[in-house]
Design a protein around this motif. Structure first.
Motif, PDB file in Angstrom:
ATOM      1  N   ASP A  57      -0.872   8.888   4.390  1.00  0.00           N
ATOM      2  CA  ASP A  57      -0.549   7.847   5.202  1.00  0.00           C
ATOM      3  C   ASP A  57       0.537   6.854   4.996  1.00  0.00           C
ATOM      4  N   GLY A  58       0.751   6.838   3.519  1.00  0.00           N
ATOM      5  CA  GLY A  58       1.557   6.158   2.906  1.00  0.00           C
ATOM      6  C   GLY A  58       3.201   6.334   3.302  1.00  0.00           C
ATOM      7  N   VAL A  59       3.182   7.822   3.373  1.00  0.00           N
ATOM      8  CA  VAL A  59       4.554   8.385   3.401  1.00  0.00           C
ATOM      9  C   VAL A  59       4.719   8.111   5.074  1.00  0.00           C
ATOM     10  N   GLU A  60       3.750   8.367   6.036  1.00  0.00           N
ATOM     11  CA  GLU A  60       4.142   7.955   7.458  1.00  0.00           C
ATOM     12  C   GLU A  60       4.378   6.485   7.592  1.00  0.00           C
ATOM     13  N   LEU A  61       3.671   5.581   6.707  1.00  0.00           N
ATOM     14  CA  LEU A  61       4.166   4.249   7.038  1.00  0.00           C
ATOM     15  C   LEU A  61       5.609   3.761   6.543  1.00  0.00           C
ATOM     16  N   VAL A  62       6.101   4.376   5.510  1.00  0.00           N
ATOM     17  CA  VAL A  62       7.273   4.376   5.027  1.00  0.00           C
ATOM     18  C   VAL A  62       8.299   4.931   6.101  1.00  0.00           C
ATOM     19  N   ARG A  63       7.947   6.116   6.790  1.00  0.00           N
ATOM     20  CA  ARG A  63       8.900   6.835   7.792  1.00  0.00           C
ATOM     21  C   ARG A  63       8.852   5.811   8.972  1.00  0.00           C
ATOM     22  N   ALA A  64       7.753   4.967   9.302  1.00  0.00           N
ATOM     23  CA  ALA A  64       7.688   4.185  10.386  1.00  0.00           C
ATOM     24  C   ALA A  64       8.527   2.919  10.368  1.00  0.00           C
ATOM     25  N   HIS A  65       8.015   2.157   9.206  1.00  0.00           N
ATOM     26  CA  HIS A  65       8.578   0.670   8.929  1.00  0.00           C
ATOM     27  C   HIS A  65       9.740   0.412   7.963  1.00  0.00           C
ATOM     28  N   ARG A  66      10.289   1.578   7.435  1.00  0.00           N
ATOM     29  CA  ARG A  66      11.456   1.584   6.635  1.00  0.00           C
ATOM     30  C   ARG A  66      11.531   0.233   5.677  1.00  0.00           C
ATOM     31  N   PRO A  67      10.467   0.250   4.740  1.00  0.00           N
ATOM     32  CA  PRO A  67      10.392  -0.874   3.939  1.00  0.00           C
ATOM     33  C   PRO A  67      11.479  -1.046   2.753  1.00  0.00           C
ATOM     34  N   VAL A  68      11.600  -2.345   2.478  1.00  0.00           N
ATOM     35  CA  VAL A  68      12.524  -2.632   1.277  1.00  0.00           C
ATOM     36  C   VAL A  68      11.835  -1.853   0.064  1.00  0.00           C
ATOM     37  N   ARG A  89      10.893   9.643  -1.528  1.00  0.00           N
ATOM     38  CA  ARG A  89      12.212   9.716  -1.862  1.00  0.00           C
ATOM     39  C   ARG A  89      13.397  10.547  -0.943  1.00  0.00           C
ATOM     40  N   SER A  90      12.465  11.501  -0.504  1.00  0.00           N
ATOM     41  CA  SER A  90      13.386  12.376   0.161  1.00  0.00           C
ATOM     42  C   SER A  90      13.582  11.844   1.959  1.00  0.00           C
ATOM     43  N   ILE A  91      12.919  10.769   2.101  1.00  0.00           N
ATOM     44  CA  ILE A  91      13.139  10.176   3.367  1.00  0.00           C
ATOM     45  C   ILE A  91      13.745   8.922   3.382  1.00  0.00           C
ATOM     46  N   SER A  92      13.709   8.267   2.213  1.00  0.00           N
ATOM     47  CA  SER A  92      13.951   6.713   2.075  1.00  0.00           C
ATOM     48  C   SER A  92      14.576   6.286   0.696  1.00  0.00           C
ATOM     49  N   SER A  93      15.416   5.242   1.084  1.00  0.00           N
ATOM     50  CA  SER A  93      15.976   4.600  -0.375  1.00  0.00           C
ATOM     51  C   SER A  93      15.106   3.330  -0.725  1.00  0.00           C
ATOM     52  N   THR A  94      14.042   3.073  -0.295  1.00  0.00           N
ATOM     53  CA  THR A  94      12.801   2.273  -0.520  1.00  0.00           C
ATOM     54  C   THR A  94      12.763   2.028  -2.007  1.00  0.00           C
ATOM     55  N   TYR A  95      12.690   0.909  -2.589  1.00  0.00           N
ATOM     56  CA  TYR A  95      12.497   0.526  -3.895  1.00  0.00           C
ATOM     57  C   TYR A  95      10.919   1.158  -4.011  1.00  0.00           C
ATOM     58  N   ILE A  96      10.719   2.022  -5.268  1.00  0.00           N
ATOM     59  CA  ILE A  96       9.706   2.466  -5.418  1.00  0.00           C
ATOM     60  C   ILE A  96       9.092   1.838  -6.732  1.00  0.00           C
ATOM     61  N   VAL A  97       7.751   0.961  -6.775  1.00  0.00           N
ATOM     62  CA  VAL A  97       7.254   0.545  -7.962  1.00  0.00           C
ATOM     63  C   VAL A  97       5.892   1.209  -7.999  1.00  0.00           C
ATOM     64  N   GLY A 115      11.150   9.722  -8.780  1.00  0.00           N
ATOM     65  CA  GLY A 115      12.020   8.909  -7.813  1.00  0.00           C
ATOM     66  C   GLY A 115      11.572   7.491  -7.890  1.00  0.00           C
ATOM     67  N   ALA A 116      10.725   7.130  -8.710  1.00  0.00           N
ATOM     68  CA  ALA A 116      10.442   5.860  -8.830  1.00  0.00           C
ATOM     69  C   ALA A 116      11.388   4.768  -9.478  1.00  0.00           C
ATOM     70  N   ASP A 117      11.596   3.702  -8.956  1.00  0.00           N
ATOM     71  CA  ASP A 117      12.607   2.686  -9.603  1.00  0.00           C
ATOM     72  C   ASP A 117      12.074   1.866 -10.764  1.00  0.00           C
ATOM     73  N   ASP A 118      10.794   1.653 -10.825  1.00  0.00           N
ATOM     74  CA  ASP A 118      10.013   0.713 -11.794  1.00  0.00           C
ATOM     75  C   ASP A 118       8.631   1.205 -11.937  1.00  0.00           C
ATOM     76  N   TYR A 119       7.931   0.625 -12.681  1.00  0.00           N
ATOM     77  CA  TYR A 119       6.343   0.571 -12.756  1.00  0.00           C
ATOM     78  C   TYR A 119       5.707  -0.321 -13.387  1.00  0.00           C
ATOM     79  N   VAL A 120       4.513  -0.623 -12.961  1.00  0.00           N
ATOM     80  CA  VAL A 120       3.769  -1.670 -13.569  1.00  0.00           C
ATOM     81  C   VAL A 120       2.321  -1.328 -13.981  1.00  0.00           C
ATOM     82  N   ALA A 121       1.900  -1.852 -15.152  1.00  0.00           N
ATOM     83  CA  ALA A 121       0.793  -1.057 -15.769  1.00  0.00           C
ATOM     84  C   ALA A 121      -0.250  -1.900 -15.223  1.00  0.00           C
ATOM     85  N   LYS A 122      -1.583  -1.282 -14.952  1.00  0.00           N
ATOM     86  CA  LYS A 122      -2.836  -1.931 -14.665  1.00  0.00           C
ATOM     87  C   LYS A 122      -3.475  -2.338 -15.806  1.00  0.00           C
ATOM     88  N   PRO A 123      -4.137  -3.358 -15.905  1.00  0.00           N
ATOM     89  CA  PRO A 123      -4.025  -4.528 -14.795  1.00  0.00           C
ATOM     90  C   PRO A 123      -2.936  -5.190 -14.917  1.00  0.00           C
TER      91      PRO A 123
END
Length: 264
Positions: A57-68, A89-97, A115-123
Motif C-alpha cells: 500500500d505504501g508503494v501505491e501511495l508514493v506512486r499516487a501522491h509523489r511525496p517529498v 526507488r524504482s519509481i520515485s526520487s522521494t527522500y527515504i528515511v 536505496g534509503a537516504d537516511d535512517y533513524v533508530a527506534k525509539p
C-alpha cells in the motif's frame, strides 16, 4: 488509519511573492501508534501526510501522491522495508528515511544499500527526525541522469567539472563519468564523491561526511557509530559503481581509523 492532511505551504519566490508548494509525506509503518506519531510529527512540520500499514500500500501511495519524504519501517509483515525501498526507488526520487530498532544496526546499512537516504533508530526522538528531514530538504533533489557531453566542452562548462585520474564530476548537472562513460549514483554517493573531489588530498573523517550529508552542523549531536558505518556502506557502493578496488584504489584512498581522501 485516517490520512493526516494539511494545506500546501506557501514558500517565497525569488521575487518575494509567495507560491504554493505541496509538501507531501508518506508514512509506511505497520504499528498504529508509531504511524500516528510519525504522521503527527510530519504534519507539525507542514506536510500533508498519507499513511500505509504495509509495503504494498505504501508503494501505491508514493506512486499516487509523489511525496517529498517517505518514512519506512524495516520490519513489516509481508513485503519488508528493504524490498519496499527498492520498489519505491524504482519509481520515485522521494527522500527515504528508514526506521530500525536500535539493536539492529545492520538493518540500517542494508536499507542504505536498498536505496534509503537516511535512517533513524527506534525509539526515535521527534527533534532528531525533524532535524534530519530538514537537512535532507536542503540538499539537491536527484534528477534523471543526463547524458554527459565528454567531447570538447566549452570553457564555461569545463570550469564546472572536477577531474581526477579519468573521473569527472559536474556539481551543477550532477553528472559523473569514468573514462568517458557515465555512472549513475545515488544522491548520497554523489555528494560524498563531490566532497572528496573538491577537498583534494585533505582527509575527510567519516563523521564529517555524515554531517555533510545532513547539510547542517546542528545535527552533529545525532552522529553515531552507526552513521560512520553508513558512510562506509556509501563509499563501498560508490567504489563498486566506479569499478574501483579498495586494495588498489584509483580514486578514493582509505585513511585507516579516520576516513577518506583522494589518491595521490
Amino acid at each position: 488509519m485516517t490520512d493526516v492532511q494539511l494545506p500546501a505551504q506557501a514558500s517565497p519566490a525569488p521575487g518575494g511573492a509567495a507560491v504554493q508548494e505541496a509538501r507531501v509525506a508518506v508514512v509506511i509503518e505497520d504499528e498504529d501508534d508509531i504511524r500516528s506519531l510519525l504522521s503527527t510529527v510530519l504534519a507539525q512540520a507542514g506536510f500533508e501526510v498519507h499513511g500505509a500499514a504495509n509495503g504494498a500500500d505504501g508503494v501505491e501511495l508514493v506512486r499516487a501522491h509523489r511525496p517529498v519524504v517517505t518514512t519506512l519501517d524495516v520490519n513489516m509483515a509481508g513485503m519488508d522495508g528493504f524490498e519496499t525501498a527498492k520498489r519505491i526507488r524504482s519509481i520515485s526520487s522521494t527522500y527515504i528515511v528508514m526506521l530500525t530498532a536500535r539493536t539492529e544496526e545492520i538493518d540500517a546499512l542494508q536499507g542504505l544499500e536498498a536505496g534509503a537516504d537516511d535512517y533513524v533508530a527506534k525509539p526515535f526522538r521527534p527533534r532528531e527526525l525533524r532535524a534530519r528531514i530538514d537537512a535532507m530538504l536542503r540538499r539537491p533533489r536527484e534528477v534523471a541522469p543526463a547524458r554527459a557531453d565528454t567531447t570538447a566542452p566549452s570553457s564555461a562548462s569545463a570550469a564546472a567539472w572536477l577531474d581526477h585520474h579519468g573521473l569527472r564530476l559536474n556539481p551543477e548537472t550532477r553528472v559523473v563519468t569514468v573514462d568517458g562513460d557515465e555512472v549513475v549514483l545515488t544522491r548520497s554517493e554523489f555528494d560524498i564523491l563531490a566532497d572528496l573531489l573538491s577537498g583534494g588530498r585533505r582527509v575527510r573523517a567519516k563523521t564529517d561526511l555524515a554531517i555533510m550529508l545532513r547539510g547542517d552542523q546542528s545535527v552533529a549531536d545525532f552522529v553515531s557509530d552507526s552513521d560512520a558505518r553508513a558512510i562506509e556502506v556509501h563509499v563501498a557502493n560508490l567504489r563498486r559503481k566506479l569499478g574501483e578496488s579498495p586494495s588498489e584504489p584509483r580514486w578514493i584512498e582509505t585513511v585507516r581509523g579516520v576516513g577518506y581522501r583522494l589518491t595521490g
